[in-house]
Structures are given as C-alpha cells and as structure tokens.
Design a protein around this motif. Structure first.
Motif, PDB file in Angstrom:
ATOM      1  N   ILE A  50      72.773  -4.506  32.577  1.00  0.00           N
ATOM      2  CA  ILE A  50      72.365  -3.299  33.300  1.00  0.00           C
ATOM      3  C   ILE A  50      72.816  -3.378  34.765  1.00  0.00           C
ATOM      4  O   ILE A  50      73.290  -2.398  35.331  1.00  0.00           O
ATOM      5  CB  ILE A  50      70.834  -3.087  33.208  1.00  0.00           C
ATOM      6  CG1 ILE A  50      70.454  -2.804  31.762  1.00  0.00           C
ATOM      7  CG2 ILE A  50      70.387  -1.941  34.101  1.00  0.00           C
ATOM      8  CD1 ILE A  50      68.976  -2.686  31.519  1.00  0.00           C
ATOM      9  N   HIS A  51      72.691  -4.558  35.338  1.00  0.00           N
ATOM     10  CA  HIS A  51      73.110  -4.716  36.729  1.00  0.00           C
ATOM     11  C   HIS A  51      74.607  -4.457  36.868  1.00  0.00           C
ATOM     12  O   HIS A  51      75.050  -3.794  37.810  1.00  0.00           O
ATOM     13  CB  HIS A  51      72.752  -6.112  37.249  1.00  0.00           C
ATOM     14  CG  HIS A  51      73.108  -6.314  38.688  1.00  0.00           C
ATOM     15  ND1 HIS A  51      74.228  -7.003  39.086  1.00  0.00           N
ATOM     16  CD2 HIS A  51      72.522  -5.866  39.828  1.00  0.00           C
ATOM     17  CE1 HIS A  51      74.298  -6.985  40.403  1.00  0.00           C
ATOM     18  NE2 HIS A  51      73.279  -6.309  40.883  1.00  0.00           N
ATOM     19  N   ALA A  52      75.371  -4.949  35.886  1.00  0.00           N
ATOM     20  CA  ALA A  52      76.825  -4.785  35.938  1.00  0.00           C
ATOM     21  C   ALA A  52      77.228  -3.306  35.862  1.00  0.00           C
ATOM     22  O   ALA A  52      78.227  -2.893  36.446  1.00  0.00           O
ATOM     23  CB  ALA A  52      77.473  -5.572  34.807  1.00  0.00           C
ATOM     24  N   GLU A  53      76.417  -2.534  35.147  1.00  0.00           N
ATOM     25  CA  GLU A  53      76.734  -1.093  35.054  1.00  0.00           C
ATOM     26  C   GLU A  53      76.589  -0.396  36.398  1.00  0.00           C
ATOM     27  O   GLU A  53      77.185   0.654  36.627  1.00  0.00           O
ATOM     28  CB  GLU A  53      75.797  -0.418  34.044  1.00  0.00           C
ATOM     29  CG  GLU A  53      76.155  -0.726  32.601  1.00  0.00           C
ATOM     30  CD  GLU A  53      75.058  -0.275  31.647  1.00  0.00           C
ATOM     31  OE1 GLU A  53      74.159   0.490  32.066  1.00  0.00           O
ATOM     32  OE2 GLU A  53      75.097  -0.711  30.488  1.00  0.00           O
ATOM     33  N   GLY A  54      75.779  -0.969  37.266  1.00  0.00           N
ATOM     34  CA  GLY A  54      75.659  -0.466  38.635  1.00  0.00           C
ATOM     35  C   GLY A  54      74.981   0.893  38.784  1.00  0.00           C
ATOM     36  O   GLY A  54      75.207   1.595  39.765  1.00  0.00           O
ATOM     37  N   LYS A  55      74.147   1.236  37.825  1.00  0.00           N
ATOM     38  CA  LYS A  55      73.514   2.562  37.887  1.00  0.00           C
ATOM     39  C   LYS A  55      72.278   2.594  38.781  1.00  0.00           C
ATOM     40  O   LYS A  55      71.814   3.652  39.175  1.00  0.00           O
ATOM     41  CB  LYS A  55      73.082   2.988  36.475  1.00  0.00           C
ATOM     42  CG  LYS A  55      74.217   3.551  35.647  1.00  0.00           C
ATOM     43  CD  LYS A  55      73.681   4.296  34.429  1.00  0.00           C
ATOM     44  CE  LYS A  55      73.011   3.350  33.467  1.00  0.00           C
ATOM     45  NZ  LYS A  55      72.605   3.926  32.197  1.00  0.00           N
ATOM     46  N   TYR A  56      71.711   1.398  39.037  1.00  0.00           N
ATOM     47  CA  TYR A  56      70.430   1.383  39.761  1.00  0.00           C
ATOM     48  C   TYR A  56      70.541   0.685  41.117  1.00  0.00           C
ATOM     49  O   TYR A  56      71.310  -0.255  41.272  1.00  0.00           O
ATOM     50  CB  TYR A  56      69.370   0.680  38.906  1.00  0.00           C
ATOM     51  CG  TYR A  56      69.133   1.394  37.605  1.00  0.00           C
ATOM     52  CD1 TYR A  56      68.320   2.521  37.552  1.00  0.00           C
ATOM     53  CD2 TYR A  56      69.772   0.980  36.443  1.00  0.00           C
ATOM     54  CE1 TYR A  56      68.134   3.208  36.370  1.00  0.00           C
ATOM     55  CE2 TYR A  56      69.596   1.660  35.252  1.00  0.00           C
ATOM     56  CZ  TYR A  56      68.773   2.778  35.219  1.00  0.00           C
ATOM     57  OH  TYR A  56      68.595   3.460  34.052  1.00  0.00           O
ATOM     58  N   ASP A  57      69.762   1.177  42.058  1.00  0.00           N
ATOM     59  CA  ASP A  57      69.725   0.536  43.367  1.00  0.00           C
ATOM     60  C   ASP A  57      68.849  -0.717  43.334  1.00  0.00           C
ATOM     61  O   ASP A  57      69.079  -1.664  44.068  1.00  0.00           O
ATOM     62  CB  ASP A  57      69.146   1.515  44.402  1.00  0.00           C
ATOM     63  CG  ASP A  57      70.021   2.755  44.508  1.00  0.00           C
ATOM     64  OD1 ASP A  57      71.121   2.636  45.050  1.00  0.00           O
ATOM     65  OD2 ASP A  57      69.620   3.824  44.008  1.00  0.00           O
ATOM     66  N   LEU A  58      67.844  -0.656  42.487  1.00  0.00           N
ATOM     67  CA  LEU A  58      66.929  -1.790  42.370  1.00  0.00           C
ATOM     68  C   LEU A  58      66.491  -1.930  40.914  1.00  0.00           C
ATOM     69  O   LEU A  58      66.146  -0.940  40.270  1.00  0.00           O
ATOM     70  CB  LEU A  58      65.698  -1.560  43.264  1.00  0.00           C
ATOM     71  CG  LEU A  58      64.535  -2.542  43.099  1.00  0.00           C
ATOM     72  CD1 LEU A  58      64.907  -3.935  43.584  1.00  0.00           C
ATOM     73  CD2 LEU A  58      63.299  -2.046  43.850  1.00  0.00           C
ATOM     74  N   ILE A  59      66.524  -3.165  40.431  1.00  0.00           N
ATOM     75  CA  ILE A  59      65.999  -3.422  39.084  1.00  0.00           C
ATOM     76  C   ILE A  59      64.862  -4.429  39.221  1.00  0.00           C
ATOM     77  O   ILE A  59      65.049  -5.524  39.758  1.00  0.00           O
ATOM     78  CB  ILE A  59      67.083  -4.008  38.153  1.00  0.00           C
ATOM     79  CG1 ILE A  59      68.325  -3.111  38.124  1.00  0.00           C
ATOM     80  CG2 ILE A  59      66.531  -4.187  36.739  1.00  0.00           C
ATOM     81  CD1 ILE A  59      69.519  -3.735  37.405  1.00  0.00           C
ATOM     82  N   VAL A  60      63.693  -4.028  38.773  1.00  0.00           N
ATOM     83  CA  VAL A  60      62.556  -4.951  38.800  1.00  0.00           C
ATOM     84  C   VAL A  60      62.355  -5.451  37.373  1.00  0.00           C
ATOM     85  O   VAL A  60      62.199  -4.650  36.452  1.00  0.00           O
ATOM     86  CB  VAL A  60      61.273  -4.277  39.334  1.00  0.00           C
ATOM     87  CG1 VAL A  60      60.149  -5.303  39.443  1.00  0.00           C
ATOM     88  CG2 VAL A  60      61.524  -3.637  40.694  1.00  0.00           C
TER      89      VAL A  60
END
Ligand SMILES: Nc1ncnc2c1ncn2[C@@H]1O[C@H](COP(=O)(O)OP(=O)(O)OP(=O)(O)O)[C@@H](O)[C@H]1O
Ligand SMILES: [Mg+2]
Length: 396
Positions: free
Chosen positions: A154-164
């Motif tokens: 999910i981080h690699a997709e870069g869709k979110y500013d923050l992932i908790v």
C-alpha cells in the motif's frame, strides 16, 4: 549498569500530532489487549480530522462494532473511505479523508502469489492446490508477515499521506518484526528442501522409502503429492519473497516510519512494552511515542479525595440517615452499605492510581512523546468514541 532514567514529563503532556504530521507510516504495537487497534484507529481519525490529507488505518481483527463503525464489516482487504458524514455526525468537520482497511490474511496471500509466481501456470497451480487453499492464512505467523507485506504494498502505491498500522495480537510482540526475515529463511531452509527432494528426483522410488510408505498409508498418495507440489511451486517464488522481505525491513527502518508502543500501566504488559521499545531501539527503529492507555484519572491521587472517601466510609450510617429519605427504593441500611462501598472502592482505585503513577515515573525508555489516555467508562466502538480518545493523543 542500570539503564539511565530520564524523568518523564509529568504535567505538560507531549502529544502525537507532530509525529503523525511528519511520518508516512506509524505502526501501533505492544502487548495483547492493551488498545493497539483502538489507538491506531483513533490516531488515524484525528490525523484525518485535524491534519488533513488521505489517511489510512490498516486494522487487524477489530472488534465487530468498531469494524462496523469504520464501514469494514465483511469486506476483507478492500480499502474503504469513512464517509465525511460520519465525522459530521460526531461533530467534526474533517480536514482530510479517513480510509480504513482490514487485513484479510487469505486474500493477501493470494495477492502475494499472483505477484511472485514466475508464470501464469504456476500461479494458477498454486492457487488451486488444495493444500494451499487450506493452509494459506494459517501458517504460524503468516498473519504477522502479511501485515508487513501489505503495508509495503500500500505504501508503494503512494495513495496515502499517512498509513497507521495496527499489529496482530502476537504471543511475542517482536514476532511481526522478524516475520519477513523468517519467511525468507523458511524458503531457503533445509526442512523445505528435505520435504521436497524425493518429489523432485524422478529416480527415487517413493514407495521404497519406509517413511513415505507409512505416510502414504495414513495420509494418502494424493495428499503427499499435494504437499510436495505445493512446496515445489512455492519454492519458485523464493527470490521474490526474499527480496521483498528485505524491502519490507528497509521500509520499517526508514526515517518516514515510526513506532508507537501502546501499553497499560499494569505491571506485566508494561514490562513487555518496555522490553519491546528497547528492542525496537536496539534495531535502530524509530520509537516515536509510548501511549499509556486505560490509565486511571489523576484526581484519584488527590489526597483530599481520599479524606472524603474515608469519611464516607466511616460515617456511612449517619449520612444514610440523612440521605435515605431522598433516595427512594431503599431503607437506611441499604443506603449505608452503598455509601460505605463507594468510599471503599474509591480508596481501592486510589491505590491502583498511585501504583500506576509510580510505574509511569519509573519508565526506563521515554521517547519523544509520552501520552496517557484515561480509562473510559465504555468500550470505544464508534467514530465519536475514537475522536474522544484521539483528543487525548493530541496537544490541546
Ligand atoms: N481508553 C480506553 N477506555 C476504555 N476502553 C478501551 C480503551 N482503549 C481500548 N478500550 C477497549 O478495550 C478493548 C481492547 O482494545 P483493542 O481491541 O484496541 O486492544 P488490542 O491491543 O488491539 O487487542 P489485541 O491484542 O487483542 O489486538 C476494546 O473493547 C476497546 O474498546
Ligand atoms: Mg487489536
């Protein structure tokens, strides 16, 4: 040498907002049942409400009502947006978006197989292998591994500013950190090779080996073949897995990632949490905060409160005489018992609150932020509750 102790900030509570504003991944971890899932969801909800941007909370096995409140009931891996109306119903106009997803181990394994399988045929063979279908998602620690893996994706997709990220309840809080490496080790292990060698070599006649004769009689030829085929197919994904495990590890150590260690102030979880925080530091991972959850309120330590409770207990009979006409439904002796019990309970809680305060002051590891969250009178299961708890994580 005893560990160096810094005094934790007592009055001026340090908060999580700075951390959540500056990191891309925040991992909530700690002992079982202390409030990791709740803290992760509350921190994400607050970040979406106050900081803005797109915030995702990746939860593991949330309580049913919480899953419902986040719109996650029965949807597996899909990321869902928590509607802005839900915030507005809780009296908040969010600056950004809150998204939520649950970790579905089986679905995540399938996605991983699709990614790493060398070709379409191997992929389909693995996915339709009966053994795979039965055990994917049930490997020991596969949950831990998948949590890290999915986060990476999910981080690699870069869709979110923050992932908790919430972490699974593990027997040992360190398990999930080691999971990628352990998975890579498994793929190169002698055990695995030993299991599949007889099936690889066409020359070996299985029926001649006593072990396989017995196994065949007990388990059936088909089952043994399924096992062997499963492992042979899985081995074809070895390099993909190893490479990925390393990348996941790098992401955990990246400066954009931070860990929040959640604990209560009870002796056993706290000891485990401290051990865990130290282990993170030893691995050069960033511990951004310790959240002390379900803490009893500070007023319980006020000496004046104890005086009142003591009086309530000792003068219960006298007070009951005066009060009972106003309390309908019970005679004076009943009111007396209740008053005495209230006084005693207050004093008991006070002892626990004092012990908690001592535990807190003796914390060996004090990161940049140390936050206490009170014990609420009800479970935290909806957005209103999450935001209420989240406010405790925030600077006022
Ligand atoms: N500050 C609080 N006050 C009252 N109840 C709380 C508080 N924090 C969490 N809870 C409740 O405690 C229970 C356990 O919380 P949670 O599921 O977040 O723990 P966890 O650490 O994720 O557990 P597990 O290790 O099993 O995943 C939930 O019912 C939650 O609503
Ligand atoms: Mg949990």
């Amino acid at each position: 040498m005893p560990p160096r102790r810094r005094k934790p900030p007592e009055a001026g509570r340090v908060s999580l907002d700075g951390l959540l504003a500056s990191k891309e991944i925040v991992v909530a971890c700690g002992p079982g049942g202390v409030g990791k899932t709740t803290t992760a969801a509350a921190a994400a909800a607050m970040a979406a409400a106050r900081i803005g941007g797109k915030v995702l909370v990746l939860t593991v096995d949330p309580a049913r009502r919480l899953a419902d409140a986040l719109g996650l009931e029965g949807i597996g891996n899909t990321e869902r947006r928590v509607p802005a109306e839900a915030f507005e119903a809780a009296g908040v106009k969010p600056m950004g978006e809150l998204w939520a997803a649950m970790l579905d181990t089986k679905e995540s394994w399938d996605a991983l197989v699709r990614l790493h399988a060398p070709d379409a045929r191997t992929r389909d063979e693995i996915l339709s292998n009966p053994l795979y279908r039965n055990i994917a998602g049930r490997f020991v620690q596969s949950h831990d591994y998948i949590a890290m893996e999915r986060l990476f994706e999910i981080h690699a997709e870069g869709k979110y500013d923050l992932i908790v990220v919430d972490t699974p309840p593990t027997r040992n809080a360190l398990d999930f950190l080691d999971a990628p490496e352990r998975m890579a080790e498994f793929f190169s292990s002698r055990l695995l090779r030993w299991l599949i060698i007889p099936y690889r070599s066409k020359i070996v006649n299985l029926a001649s080996k006593p072990f396989y004769q017995v196994a065949d009689r007990i388990l059936g030829t088909q089952f043994l073949e399924d096992i062997a085929q499963f492992f042979i197919l899985f081995q074809s994904m070895y390099s993909g897995f190893v490479e990925r495990a390393r990348a996941v590890h790098r992401l955990m150590a990246d400066r954009r990632t931070s860990f929040i260690v959640v604990s209560t102030l009870e002796a056993v979880p706290l000891r485990e949490a401290e051990f865990f925080a130290q282990a993170l530091i030893d691995r050069r991972l960033h511990v951004g905060a310790i959240v002390l959850n379900k803490v009893l309120p500070a007023y319980l330590r006020d000496p004046q409160g104890a005086v009142v409770a003591e009086r309530l207990r000792h003068r219960a009979a006298e007070l009951a005489e005066a009060l009972s006409p106003k309390v309908r439904g019970g005679d004076a002796s009943q009111v007396q018992r209740v008053l005495a019990e209230i006084g005693q309970s207050y004093l008991d809680y006070r002892v626990v609150a004092q012990r908690e305060a001592e535990q807190r002051s003796e914390l060996a590891t004090v990161p940049e932020a140390l936050v206490s969250v009170p014990y609420f009178e009800t479970d935290v299961y909806d957005l209103t509750g999450l935001l209420r708890l989240g406010q405790q994580l925030w600077s006022t």
